[in-house]
Design a protein around this motif. Structure first.
Motif, PDB file in Angstrom:
ATOM      1  N   HIS A 142       0.811  -1.216   0.000  1.00  0.00           N
ATOM      2  CA  HIS A 142       0.000   0.000   0.000  1.00  0.00           C
ATOM      3  C   HIS A 142       0.845   1.266   0.000  1.00  0.00           C
ATOM      4  O   HIS A 142       0.339   2.355  -0.327  1.00  0.00           O
ATOM      5  CB  HIS A 142      -0.931   0.018   1.217  1.00  0.00           C
ATOM      6  N   ALA A 143       2.089   1.162   0.408  1.00  0.00           N
ATOM      7  CA  ALA A 143       2.950   2.348   0.474  1.00  0.00           C
ATOM      8  C   ALA A 143       4.409   1.900   0.493  1.00  0.00           C
ATOM      9  O   ALA A 143       4.733   0.817   0.979  1.00  0.00           O
ATOM     10  CB  ALA A 143       2.641   3.173   1.723  1.00  0.00           C
ATOM     11  N   ARG A 144       5.281   2.763  -0.015  1.00  0.00           N
ATOM     12  CA  ARG A 144       6.709   2.454   0.030  1.00  0.00           C
ATOM     13  C   ARG A 144       7.292   2.785   1.401  1.00  0.00           C
ATOM     14  O   ARG A 144       8.227   2.155   1.851  1.00  0.00           O
ATOM     15  CB  ARG A 144       7.448   3.251  -1.057  1.00  0.00           C
ATOM     16  N   ASP A 145       6.711   3.796   2.048  1.00  0.00           N
ATOM     17  CA  ASP A 145       7.131   4.183   3.398  1.00  0.00           C
ATOM     18  C   ASP A 145       5.940   3.983   4.325  1.00  0.00           C
ATOM     19  O   ASP A 145       5.061   4.835   4.430  1.00  0.00           O
ATOM     20  CB  ASP A 145       7.585   5.644   3.409  1.00  0.00           C
ATOM     21  N   GLY A 146       5.919   2.824   4.987  1.00  0.00           N
ATOM     22  CA  GLY A 146       4.762   2.480   5.803  1.00  0.00           C
ATOM     23  C   GLY A 146       4.533   3.417   6.969  1.00  0.00           C
ATOM     24  O   GLY A 146       3.392   3.782   7.278  1.00  0.00           O
ATOM     25  N   GLN A 147       5.586   3.835   7.635  1.00  0.00           N
ATOM     26  CA  GLN A 147       5.415   4.720   8.790  1.00  0.00           C
ATOM     27  C   GLN A 147       4.896   6.084   8.364  1.00  0.00           C
ATOM     28  O   GLN A 147       4.078   6.681   9.072  1.00  0.00           O
ATOM     29  CB  GLN A 147       6.726   4.837   9.560  1.00  0.00           C
ATOM     30  N   ALA A 148       5.355   6.573   7.212  1.00  0.00           N
ATOM     31  CA  ALA A 148       4.821   7.847   6.713  1.00  0.00           C
ATOM     32  C   ALA A 148       3.334   7.699   6.401  1.00  0.00           C
ATOM     33  O   ALA A 148       2.533   8.602   6.695  1.00  0.00           O
ATOM     34  CB  ALA A 148       5.588   8.287   5.469  1.00  0.00           C
ATOM     35  N   TRP A 149       2.967   6.543   5.840  1.00  0.00           N
ATOM     36  CA  TRP A 149       1.554   6.287   5.553  1.00  0.00           C
ATOM     37  C   TRP A 149       0.738   6.300   6.843  1.00  0.00           C
ATOM     38  O   TRP A 149      -0.359   6.874   6.886  1.00  0.00           O
ATOM     39  CB  TRP A 149       1.407   4.935   4.852  1.00  0.00           C
ATOM     40  N   VAL A 150       1.253   5.671   7.893  1.00  0.00           N
ATOM     41  CA  VAL A 150       0.537   5.650   9.167  1.00  0.00           C
ATOM     42  C   VAL A 150       0.360   7.066   9.703  1.00  0.00           C
ATOM     43  O   VAL A 150      -0.736   7.444  10.147  1.00  0.00           O
ATOM     44  CB  VAL A 150       1.271   4.767  10.204  1.00  0.00           C
ATOM     45  N   ARG A 151       1.414   7.853   9.684  1.00  0.00           N
ATOM     46  CA  ARG A 151       1.322   9.232  10.188  1.00  0.00           C
ATOM     47  C   ARG A 151       0.294  10.034   9.406  1.00  0.00           C
ATOM     48  O   ARG A 151      -0.539  10.747   9.984  1.00  0.00           O
ATOM     49  CB  ARG A 151       2.692   9.908  10.132  1.00  0.00           C
ATOM     50  N   GLU A 152       0.329   9.909   8.087  1.00  0.00           N
ATOM     51  CA  GLU A 152      -0.594  10.686   7.249  1.00  0.00           C
ATOM     52  C   GLU A 152      -2.038  10.227   7.435  1.00  0.00           C
ATOM     53  O   GLU A 152      -2.967  11.054   7.520  1.00  0.00           O
ATOM     54  CB  GLU A 152      -0.179  10.547   5.777  1.00  0.00           C
ATOM     55  N   THR A 153      -2.245   8.926   7.522  1.00  0.00           N
ATOM     56  CA  THR A 153      -3.604   8.402   7.693  1.00  0.00           C
ATOM     57  C   THR A 153      -4.151   8.761   9.067  1.00  0.00           C
ATOM     58  O   THR A 153      -5.328   9.139   9.207  1.00  0.00           O
ATOM     59  CB  THR A 153      -3.626   6.881   7.489  1.00  0.00           C
ATOM     60  N   CYS A 154      -3.313   8.657  10.077  1.00  0.00           N
ATOM     61  CA  CYS A 154      -3.760   9.049  11.422  1.00  0.00           C
ATOM     62  C   CYS A 154      -4.154  10.526  11.448  1.00  0.00           C
ATOM     63  O   CYS A 154      -5.145  10.892  12.093  1.00  0.00           O
ATOM     64  CB  CYS A 154      -2.654   8.782  12.446  1.00  0.00           C
ATOM     65  N   ALA A 155      -3.384  11.365  10.778  1.00  0.00           N
ATOM     66  CA  ALA A 155      -3.709  12.795  10.732  1.00  0.00           C
ATOM     67  C   ALA A 155      -5.048  13.021  10.034  1.00  0.00           C
ATOM     68  O   ALA A 155      -5.860  13.848  10.484  1.00  0.00           O
ATOM     69  CB  ALA A 155      -2.602  13.559  10.022  1.00  0.00           C
ATOM     70  N   GLU A 156      -5.296  12.268   8.959  1.00  0.00           N
ATOM     71  CA  GLU A 156      -6.559  12.415   8.229  1.00  0.00           C
ATOM     72  C   GLU A 156      -7.734  11.965   9.093  1.00  0.00           C
ATOM     73  O   GLU A 156      -8.780  12.628   9.148  1.00  0.00           O
ATOM     74  CB  GLU A 156      -6.504  11.596   6.940  1.00  0.00           C
ATOM     75  N   VAL A 157      -7.566  10.848   9.781  1.00  0.00           N
ATOM     76  CA  VAL A 157      -8.650  10.327  10.623  1.00  0.00           C
ATOM     77  C   VAL A 157      -8.895  11.251  11.810  1.00  0.00           C
ATOM     78  O   VAL A 157     -10.052  11.536  12.162  1.00  0.00           O
ATOM     79  CB  VAL A 157      -8.320   8.896  11.096  1.00  0.00           C
ATOM     80  N   LEU A 158      -7.825  11.747  12.411  1.00  0.00           N
ATOM     81  CA  LEU A 158      -7.986  12.662  13.542  1.00  0.00           C
ATOM     82  C   LEU A 158      -8.722  13.928  13.116  1.00  0.00           C
ATOM     83  O   LEU A 158      -9.596  14.421  13.844  1.00  0.00           O
ATOM     84  CB  LEU A 158      -6.623  13.011  14.142  1.00  0.00           C
ATOM     85  N   ALA A 159      -8.399  14.444  11.945  1.00  0.00           N
ATOM     86  CA  ALA A 159      -9.091  15.638  11.449  1.00  0.00           C
ATOM     87  C   ALA A 159     -10.581  15.360  11.263  1.00  0.00           C
ATOM     88  O   ALA A 159     -11.435  16.201  11.591  1.00  0.00           O
ATOM     89  CB  ALA A 159      -8.464  16.087  10.132  1.00  0.00           C
ATOM     90  N   ALA A 160     -10.912  14.162  10.764  1.00  0.00           N
ATOM     91  CA  ALA A 160     -12.316  13.803  10.566  1.00  0.00           C
ATOM     92  C   ALA A 160     -13.047  13.690  11.903  1.00  0.00           C
ATOM     93  O   ALA A 160     -14.202  14.120  12.031  1.00  0.00           O
ATOM     94  CB  ALA A 160     -12.407  12.490   9.794  1.00  0.00           C
ATOM     95  N   ILE A 161     -12.387  13.134  12.895  1.00  0.00           N
ATOM     96  CA  ILE A 161     -13.005  12.994  14.216  1.00  0.00           C
ATOM     97  C   ILE A 161     -13.183  14.361  14.875  1.00  0.00           C
ATOM     98  O   ILE A 161     -14.199  14.616  15.536  1.00  0.00           O
ATOM     99  CB  ILE A 161     -12.154  12.056  15.102  1.00  0.00           C
ATOM    100  N   ARG A 162     -12.215  15.232  14.691  1.00  0.00           N
ATOM    101  CA  ARG A 162     -12.360  16.577  15.235  1.00  0.00           C
ATOM    102  C   ARG A 162     -13.510  17.318  14.571  1.00  0.00           C
ATOM    103  O   ARG A 162     -14.199  18.113  15.210  1.00  0.00           O
ATOM    104  CB  ARG A 162     -11.049  17.352  15.051  1.00  0.00           C
ATOM    105  N   ASP A 163     -13.729  17.001  13.325  1.00  0.00           N
ATOM    106  CA  ASP A 163     -14.842  17.634  12.605  1.00  0.00           C
ATOM    107  C   ASP A 163     -16.176  17.089  13.107  1.00  0.00           C
ATOM    108  O   ASP A 163     -17.136  17.847  13.295  1.00  0.00           O
ATOM    109  CB  ASP A 163     -14.699  17.375  11.103  1.00  0.00           C
ATOM    110  N   GLU A 164     -16.219  15.756  13.361  1.00  0.00           N
ATOM    111  CA  GLU A 164     -17.446  15.136  13.852  1.00  0.00           C
ATOM    112  C   GLU A 164     -17.107  13.780  14.468  1.00  0.00           C
ATOM    113  O   GLU A 164     -16.632  12.884  13.762  1.00  0.00           O
ATOM    114  CB  GLU A 164     -18.450  14.933  12.719  1.00  0.00           C
ATOM    115  N   PRO A 165     -17.325  13.606  15.760  1.00  0.00           N
ATOM    116  CA  PRO A 165     -17.079  12.299  16.389  1.00  0.00           C
ATOM    117  C   PRO A 165     -17.837  11.199  15.657  1.00  0.00           C
ATOM    118  O   PRO A 165     -18.934  11.431  15.128  1.00  0.00           O
ATOM    119  CB  PRO A 165     -17.586  12.487  17.814  1.00  0.00           C
TER     120      PRO A 165
END
Length: 393
Positions: free
Chosen positions: A118-141
């Motif tokens: 799914h990604a060449r840099d797995g840890q970067a993918w995790v950081r980016e995905t976590c940031a996206e999910v956190l932003a969505a949760i902050r927008d609406e639980p």
């Protein structure tokens, strides 16, 4: 220099009864959690049952503490397990045990993401995905299912294991939320299910707590947790603390030194530790009986359990070391308990009991039956003795 004093098994059982609010009950849900540092919350019903056993809390009392007062907060921490912590302990937890789990989960998920292509840099993918999910949760639980509907990336699959009975790739959504829950960015907020069902509405920590906890430095966090553990579970060995904390021996030794832990000997001569403010002998509180749920902190609090478990390990604990629902008499596990389909509580003694012990435990069974009011609690952490009884009908 005087020899360390000996803390006998009898005194350890007396301490367990007094410190864990089983021989002497407490008034509230927060106090029940504090009596054992934190309540196991892997299964949602266990928080309710553990709090009830220590002070008679009603289901409404527990829900109020979790969702209204928020004095007790569920947090992924030691051994990648969910606990319900007193809110004022969260800074220590987040800076130490939870941070360790978060780092482990980022590393593991990153490797699996790379392995799945799914990604060449797995840890970067995790950081980016976590940031996206956190932003969505902050927008609406949202619940996990709702988040998967809003963020297609969460449906990617990783972790195929052809050697496991149920092997196969699984969605990354729970894994990403595990990282965010461990690092304290999100909390399990309102529960979209009932008191026995876990359907958390993931909520940004700053939206759940009026004063979001700022993580303590790692050493301070570990020292605070070890101090709390010693006050409730001491004396304990180094191995006991390492197991409970899910930390390294180096971290535990440093914390014991920072706390000023006092060395004592157990009855068999094994070195152990007490909190410096709790070194005086503790007297027997007298007879007490308790019925505790699976994974209760009193059952799971030590690595070495012989002083309260006796010969019953194989009947109480499964192969993974998870303890089922237990019956206690004067600081010892003497049986298990289960329920009939009508909700009534049934005792399963594991040894011959005195008339006094049997009568006290039967009273507890009637009280618990009344408290459950027809509700049946099912657990995946069922004691082997209970499974055997169920097979026999």
């Amino acid at each position: 220099m005087s020899e360390p004093r000996v803390v006998s098994d009898a005194e350890r059982r007396a301490r367990l009864g007094r410190r864990h609010a089983l021989a002497e009950s407490v008034d509230g849900v927060l106090e029940a959690a504090e009596s054992v540092v934190c309540l196991h919350a892997t299964e949602p019903a266990s928080v309710y049952l553990s709090a009830r056993a220590r002070g008679g809390a009603t289901r409404d009392d527990v829900s109020r503490a979790l969702y209204d007062d928020r004095s007790v907060v569920r947090q992924l921490a030691m051994r990648r397990t969910v606990f319900a912590f007193p809110a004022d302990l969260l800074p220590a937890v987040r800076g130490s045990a939870a941070a360790r789990v978060a780092a482990q989960q980022v590393d593991r998920l990153g490797k699996e993401v790379q392995a799945a292509g799914h990604a060449r840099d797995g840890q970067a993918w995790v950081r980016e995905t976590c940031a996206e999910v956190l932003a969505a949760i902050r927008d609406e639980p949202a619940t996990t299912v709702q988040l998967r509907g809003r963020i297609p990336t969460l449906d990617l699959r990783v972790g195929a294991d052809s050697g496991a009975k149920w092997g196969g790739p699984s969605p990354v959504a729970p894994r990403v939320l595990t990282v965010l829950a461990a690092d304290g960015s999100v909390v399990r907020g309102e529960n979209a299910g009932g008191w026995k069902t876990s359907r958390p509405v993931w909520t940004a920590v700053e939206d759940w707590l009026a004063a979001p906890p700022r993580p303590l430095p790692e050493a301070e966090g570990y020292a605070a947790l070890v101090a709390a553990w010693l006050l409730r579970f001491g004396p304990g060995t180094e191995d006991d603390v390492v197991w409970w904390l899910g930390a390294t021996k180096a971290a535990v030794r440093r914390a014991l030194a920072d706390v000023g832990a006092v060395t004592v000997h157990l009855g068999d001569g094994t070195p152990a530790y007490l909190h410096p403010d709790d070194v005086a002998p503790v007297t027997d509180p007298g007879p007490w009986a308790a019925l505790l749920p699976g994974l209760d902190p009193s059952t799971m609090g030590w690595k070495e359990r012989a002083f309260y478990l006796g010969p019953h390990r194989e009947q109480v604990f499964d192969r993974n070391g998870n303890g089922g629902a237990t019956a206690w008499w004067r600081g010892r596990i003497v049986g298990c308990w289960t329920q009939r389909d009508d909700g009534s509580v049934v005792l399963l003694p594991l040894e011959d009991l005195s008339a006094r012990a049997s009568a006290a435990l039967e009273r507890e069974a009637r009280r618990l039956t009344q408290w459950l009011d027809g509700e049946v609690v099912r657990s995946v952490y069922t004691a082997p003795a209970v499974r055997a009884a169920q097979r026999e009908g």
